[in-house]
Write a protein that holds these residues in place. Structure first.
Motif, PDB file in Angstrom:
ATOM      1  N   SER B  94       0.847  -1.183   0.000  1.00  0.00           N
ATOM      2  CA  SER B  94       0.000   0.000   0.000  1.00  0.00           C
ATOM      3  C   SER B  94       0.880   1.229   0.000  1.00  0.00           C
ATOM      4  O   SER B  94       1.799   1.346   0.818  1.00  0.00           O
ATOM      5  CB  SER B  94      -0.897   0.002   1.227  1.00  0.00           C
ATOM      6  N   TYR B 100      -3.684   5.656  -0.977  1.00  0.00           N
ATOM      7  CA  TYR B 100      -3.621   4.404  -0.211  1.00  0.00           C
ATOM      8  C   TYR B 100      -3.953   3.200  -1.074  1.00  0.00           C
ATOM      9  O   TYR B 100      -4.503   2.208  -0.588  1.00  0.00           O
ATOM     10  CB  TYR B 100      -4.574   4.466   0.980  1.00  0.00           C
ATOM     11  N   LYS B 101      -3.622   3.266  -2.357  1.00  0.00           N
ATOM     12  CA  LYS B 101      -3.985   2.159  -3.230  1.00  0.00           C
ATOM     13  C   LYS B 101      -3.164   0.916  -2.903  1.00  0.00           C
ATOM     14  O   LYS B 101      -1.994   0.998  -2.549  1.00  0.00           O
ATOM     15  CB  LYS B 101      -3.815   2.542  -4.697  1.00  0.00           C
ATOM     16  N   LEU B 102      -3.811  -0.227  -3.056  1.00  0.00           N
ATOM     17  CA  LEU B 102      -3.213  -1.510  -2.720  1.00  0.00           C
ATOM     18  C   LEU B 102      -2.829  -2.204  -4.024  1.00  0.00           C
ATOM     19  O   LEU B 102      -3.692  -2.440  -4.879  1.00  0.00           O
ATOM     20  CB  LEU B 102      -4.230  -2.339  -1.938  1.00  0.00           C
ATOM     21  N   ILE B 103      -1.542  -2.505  -4.171  1.00  0.00           N
ATOM     22  CA  ILE B 103      -1.029  -3.147  -5.377  1.00  0.00           C
ATOM     23  C   ILE B 103      -0.696  -4.600  -5.044  1.00  0.00           C
ATOM     24  O   ILE B 103       0.074  -4.853  -4.115  1.00  0.00           O
ATOM     25  CB  ILE B 103       0.223  -2.426  -5.902  1.00  0.00           C
TER      26      ILE B 103
END
Lengths: 111, 114
Positions: B94, B100-103
């Motif tokens: 994150s 707060y994007k989750l990869i």
């Protein structure tokens, strides 16, 4: 309580037809919202995210679009579906302390 | 940009044997680290996460992961697996910014055999 709703659970659509998947969150305000796609045998790909009403960021170029007409509503759309749009679509939001919550998903099959 | 690499697409192991699922990440900014599990025909569940503090984090069902900043790794381990641990495991990072994007990584399928 904080919950996330996603519908429909399954969908079979013909090539060239439109698409609308809806995700709503309850019990919070101004959440960050996310759309993911999981293709068969592959990981989760982030498609779009939104940090507020009307604010959409696209992660990959594609045949899909997203909108956030209300604070707790996130919609994934397409004007004309392709076979390659088939997959498992997940909506998610982030709670405090980095607790990401995922919806139950929509399995889309384009025929 | 951030990326996550899970080096093994499938890991077969016998019941009660130890297992390690490898995860490496790349990021120009600080990240938080996560492991998620997806059991057959079910949704994603958080297994454990590293936000700060001790680099060794543990889950309630016996898994643990260690954050290694110098090697940019967050490998998942369990000393003794059960049949019920059969699932797909996803490593994720994150980004510490407003998105707060989750990869996610591509996932590792853990197959536990009797």
């Amino acid at each position: 309580s904080q919950t996330i709703h996603q519908w429909p659970a399954t969908l079979v659509q013909p090539v060239g037809s439109p698409l609308s998947l809806e995700c709503t969150v309850e019990g919070t305000s101004n959440p960050n919202l996310y759309w993911y796609r999981q293709a068969a045998g592959r990981g989760l790909q982030l498609l779009f995210y939104s940090v507020g009403i009307g604010q959409i960021s696209s992660e990959v170029p594609q045949n899909l679009s997203a909108s956030r007409p209300q604070d707790r509503q996130f919609i994934l759309s397409s004007k004309k579906l392709l076979l390659s749009d088939s997959g498992f679509y997940l909506c998610a939001w982030i709670q405090s302390n980095y607790g990401y919550t995922f919806g139950s998903g929509t399995r889309l099959t384009v025929v | 940009a951030q990326s996550v690499t899970q080096l093994d697409s499938q890991v077969p192991v016998f019941e009660e044997a130890p297992v390690e699922l490898r995860c490496n990440y790349s990021s120009s900014v600080s990240v938080y680290l996560f492991w998620y599990v997806q059991y057959p025909n079910q949704g994603l569940q958080l297994l454990l996460k590293y936000l700060s503090g001790s680099t060794l984090v543990e889950s309630i069902n016996g898994f643990e992961a260690e954050f290694n900043k110098s090697q940019t790794s967050f490998h998942l381990r369990k000393p003794s697996v059960h049949i019920s641990d059969t699932a797909e495991y996803f490593c994720a990072v994150s980004v510490k910014d407003s998105s707060y994007k989750l990869i996610f990584g591509s996932g590792t399928r853990l197959l536990v055999r009797p």
